[in-house]
Scaffold this motif. Sequence first.
Motif, PDB file in Angstrom:
ATOM      1  N   UNK A  89       0.830  -1.215   0.000  1.00 20.57           N
ATOM      2  CA  UNK A  89       0.000   0.000   0.000  1.00 20.57           C
ATOM      3  C   UNK A  89       0.859   1.257   0.000  1.00 20.57           C
ATOM      4  N   UNK A  90       1.899   1.221   0.834  1.00 18.19           N
ATOM      5  CA  UNK A  90       2.779   2.384   0.969  1.00 18.19           C
ATOM      6  C   UNK A  90       3.515   2.635  -0.347  1.00 18.19           C
ATOM      7  N   UNK A  91       4.008   1.559  -0.967  1.00 15.92           N
ATOM      8  CA  UNK A  91       4.708   1.676  -2.245  1.00 15.92           C
ATOM      9  C   UNK A  91       3.825   2.312  -3.308  1.00 15.92           C
ATOM     10  N   UNK A  92       2.571   1.902  -3.317  1.00 13.16           N
ATOM     11  CA  UNK A  92       1.635   2.422  -4.321  1.00 13.16           C
ATOM     12  C   UNK A  92       1.365   3.913  -4.130  1.00 13.16           C
ATOM     13  N   UNK A  93       1.414   4.355  -2.870  1.00 14.23           N
ATOM     14  CA  UNK A  93       1.065   5.749  -2.581  1.00 14.23           C
ATOM     15  C   UNK A  93       2.099   6.741  -3.093  1.00 14.23           C
ATOM     16  N   UNK A  94       3.345   6.262  -3.222  1.00 11.75           N
ATOM     17  CA  UNK A  94       4.401   7.195  -3.607  1.00 11.75           C
ATOM     18  C   UNK A  94       4.826   6.971  -5.047  1.00 11.75           C
ATOM     19  N   UNK A  95       4.567   7.948  -5.897  1.00  8.17           N
ATOM     20  CA  UNK A  95       5.046   7.839  -7.266  1.00  8.17           C
ATOM     21  C   UNK A  95       6.415   8.510  -7.297  1.00  8.17           C
ATOM     22  N   UNK A  96       7.262   8.018  -8.156  1.00  5.16           N
ATOM     23  CA  UNK A  96       8.599   8.613  -8.212  1.00  5.16           C
ATOM     24  C   UNK A  96       9.260   8.198  -9.513  1.00  5.16           C
ATOM     25  N   UNK A  97      10.419   8.834  -9.799  1.00  2.00           N
ATOM     26  CA  UNK A  97      11.145   8.495 -11.025  1.00  2.00           C
ATOM     27  C   UNK A  97      11.827   7.145 -10.885  1.00  2.00           C
ATOM     28  N   UNK A  98      12.030   6.698  -9.632  1.00  2.00           N
ATOM     29  CA  UNK A  98      12.740   5.431  -9.458  1.00  2.00           C
ATOM     30  C   UNK A  98      11.746   4.309  -9.186  1.00  2.00           C
ATOM     31  N   UNK A  99      12.093   3.069  -9.572  1.00  3.06           N
ATOM     32  CA  UNK A  99      11.181   1.955  -9.306  1.00  3.06           C
ATOM     33  C   UNK A  99      11.022   1.717  -7.797  1.00  3.06           C
ATOM     34  N   UNK A 100       9.791   1.577  -7.343  1.00  5.66           N
ATOM     35  CA  UNK A 100       9.537   1.209  -5.945  1.00  5.66           C
ATOM     36  C   UNK A 100       8.850  -0.149  -5.942  1.00  5.66           C
ATOM     37  N   UNK A 101       9.431  -1.112  -5.260  1.00 17.82           N
ATOM     38  CA  UNK A 101       8.800  -2.418  -5.113  1.00 17.82           C
ATOM     39  C   UNK A 101       8.553  -2.662  -3.628  1.00 17.82           C
ATOM     40  N   UNK A 102       7.732  -3.676  -3.330  1.00 18.85           N
ATOM     41  CA  UNK A 102       7.388  -3.936  -1.935  1.00 18.85           C
ATOM     42  C   UNK A 102       7.071  -5.414  -1.742  1.00 18.85           C
ATOM     43  N   UNK A 103       7.256  -5.889  -0.505  1.00 22.31           N
ATOM     44  CA  UNK A 103       7.011  -7.308  -0.223  1.00 22.31           C
ATOM     45  C   UNK A 103       6.973  -7.557   1.279  1.00 22.31           C
ATOM     46  N   UNK A 104       6.677  -8.819   1.627  1.00 23.54           N
ATOM     47  CA  UNK A 104       6.874  -9.277   3.000  1.00 23.54           C
ATOM     48  C   UNK A 104       8.331  -9.677   3.180  1.00 23.54           C
ATOM     49  N   UNK A 105       8.689 -10.225   4.336  1.00 24.92           N
ATOM     50  CA  UNK A 105      10.098 -10.586   4.601  1.00 24.92           C
ATOM     51  C   UNK A 105      10.617 -11.616   3.601  1.00 24.92           C
ATOM     52  N   UNK A 106       9.749 -12.539   3.169  1.00 26.62           N
ATOM     53  CA  UNK A 106      10.210 -13.671   2.349  1.00 26.62           C
ATOM     54  C   UNK A 106      10.657 -13.254   0.959  1.00 26.62           C
ATOM     55  N   UNK A 107      10.042 -12.213   0.408  1.00 25.26           N
ATOM     56  CA  UNK A 107      10.256 -11.918  -1.010  1.00 25.26           C
ATOM     57  C   UNK A 107      11.155 -10.718  -1.267  1.00 25.26           C
ATOM     58  N   UNK A 108      12.054 -10.444  -0.332  1.00 23.51           N
ATOM     59  CA  UNK A 108      13.027  -9.373  -0.570  1.00 23.51           C
ATOM     60  C   UNK A 108      14.019  -9.870  -1.628  1.00 23.51           C
ATOM     61  N   UNK A 109      14.310  -9.054  -2.664  1.00 23.29           N
ATOM     62  CA  UNK A 109      15.300  -9.478  -3.657  1.00 23.29           C
ATOM     63  C   UNK A 109      16.615  -9.848  -2.971  1.00 23.29           C
ATOM     64  N   UNK A 110      17.161 -11.023  -3.326  1.00 22.06           N
ATOM     65  CA  UNK A 110      18.413 -11.487  -2.696  1.00 22.06           C
ATOM     66  C   UNK A 110      19.592 -10.818  -3.373  1.00 22.06           C
ATOM     67  N   UNK A 111      19.751  -9.532  -3.103  1.00 28.19           N
ATOM     68  CA  UNK A 111      20.840  -8.777  -3.718  1.00 28.19           C
ATOM     69  C   UNK A 111      21.352  -7.802  -2.679  1.00 28.19           C
ATOM     70  N   UNK A 112      22.619  -7.407  -2.786  1.00 29.05           N
ATOM     71  CA  UNK A 112      23.090  -6.399  -1.842  1.00 29.05           C
ATOM     72  C   UNK A 112      22.482  -5.023  -2.147  1.00 29.05           C
ATOM     73  N   UNK A 113      22.121  -4.295  -1.099  1.00 29.29           N
ATOM     74  CA  UNK A 113      21.613  -2.923  -1.238  1.00 29.29           C
ATOM     75  C   UNK A 113      22.677  -1.961  -0.706  1.00 29.29           C
ATOM     76  N   UNK A 114      22.733  -0.785  -1.322  1.00 29.42           N
ATOM     77  CA  UNK A 114      23.713   0.209  -0.858  1.00 29.42           C
ATOM     78  C   UNK A 114      23.321   0.787   0.500  1.00 29.42           C
ATOM     79  N   UNK A 115      22.021   0.994   0.676  1.00 33.17           N
ATOM     80  CA  UNK A 115      21.540   1.598   1.926  1.00 33.17           C
ATOM     81  C   UNK A 115      20.396   0.748   2.463  1.00 33.17           C
TER      82      UNK A 115
END
Length: 274
Positions: A161-187
């Motif tokens: 819901x929160x992801x949908x509320x914010x439009x932006x130039x960058x991609x915003x994705x959202x999930x529960x704990x299980x479906x976090x992309x398995x990749x390193x994040x900078x922040x």
Amino acid sequence: TDLYAVVGDPIAHSKSPTIHRLFAEQTGQDMVYEAIRIDSDQTTFDHEMAIFKMQGYKGINITVPYKLNAFEYADELTPRAQQAHAVNTFVFQEDGRVLGDNTDGVGLMNDITQNAAFEISGKSVLILGAGGAVQGILEPLLALNPSLVHIANRTAERALKLGERFSSQCPITASGWQDIPEQPFDLIINGTSASLDNKLPPISTAVICQNSLVYDMMYGKEPTIFMNWAKQAQPNCQVRDGLGMLVGQAAEAFFLWRGIRPETQRVIEFIRKL
Ligand code: ATR
């Protein structure tokens, strides 16, 4: 002497009076700032604010659990308070109207970009949590042009819901704990209240790499459980607690009231030693 206060419950251990005293000394401002506990519903909150106004207070900070009451009370809202749907700063204006602002998000961003010297533009960001605290930081974060933002939360639906509320130039994705992309994040920003209960969000350490900045919005005398978890997974990553955010939001409120931006790094160091 101009009067200011912070209201909340509990409030006894608030660092805000010390922070604002240090700001006032640093910038030569003639002001007094107290911490006042109020217990109230909306009606009592409104009544308490009317009394502050009558007594000639120039501004009020609002902390847990009254940021939503403050949002309702304000006569005018800044765009960032509107986005956050919460108010942590009132300016009692000359015309009698009360301006409500939210300085939490900017306080966090200033701490990350200035004190931690971390540039957000072009970076990938993982946000844990989807409650009030996270709501307040999304708009200022997105304004700094990260390359992508993923919001993960225990209750996946709130993140979506929160992801949908914010439009932006960058991609915003959202999930529960299980479906976090398995990749390193900078922040990686922990905006859950789990650290308060000494609990960890159950996520993989694969999201951290040695260049990551890992930020817990909570702070205490000792590093939080989340900071320890990150350091153990990646000893070279940078970890930071929420004291810089606390001082940063105060600095932004001070600027709103006094028109001067105080220096925060030395104030953070002073409060750390208390
Ligand atoms: P705040 O204003 O501090 O953000 P909140 O709106 O109640 O308070 O939000 C608390 C956040 O911490 C939520 O994201 C919550 O997850 P849920 O939406 O699933 O409730 C998260 N949270 C609280 N306790 C947690 C725990 N033990 N483990 C993981 N997440 C937790």
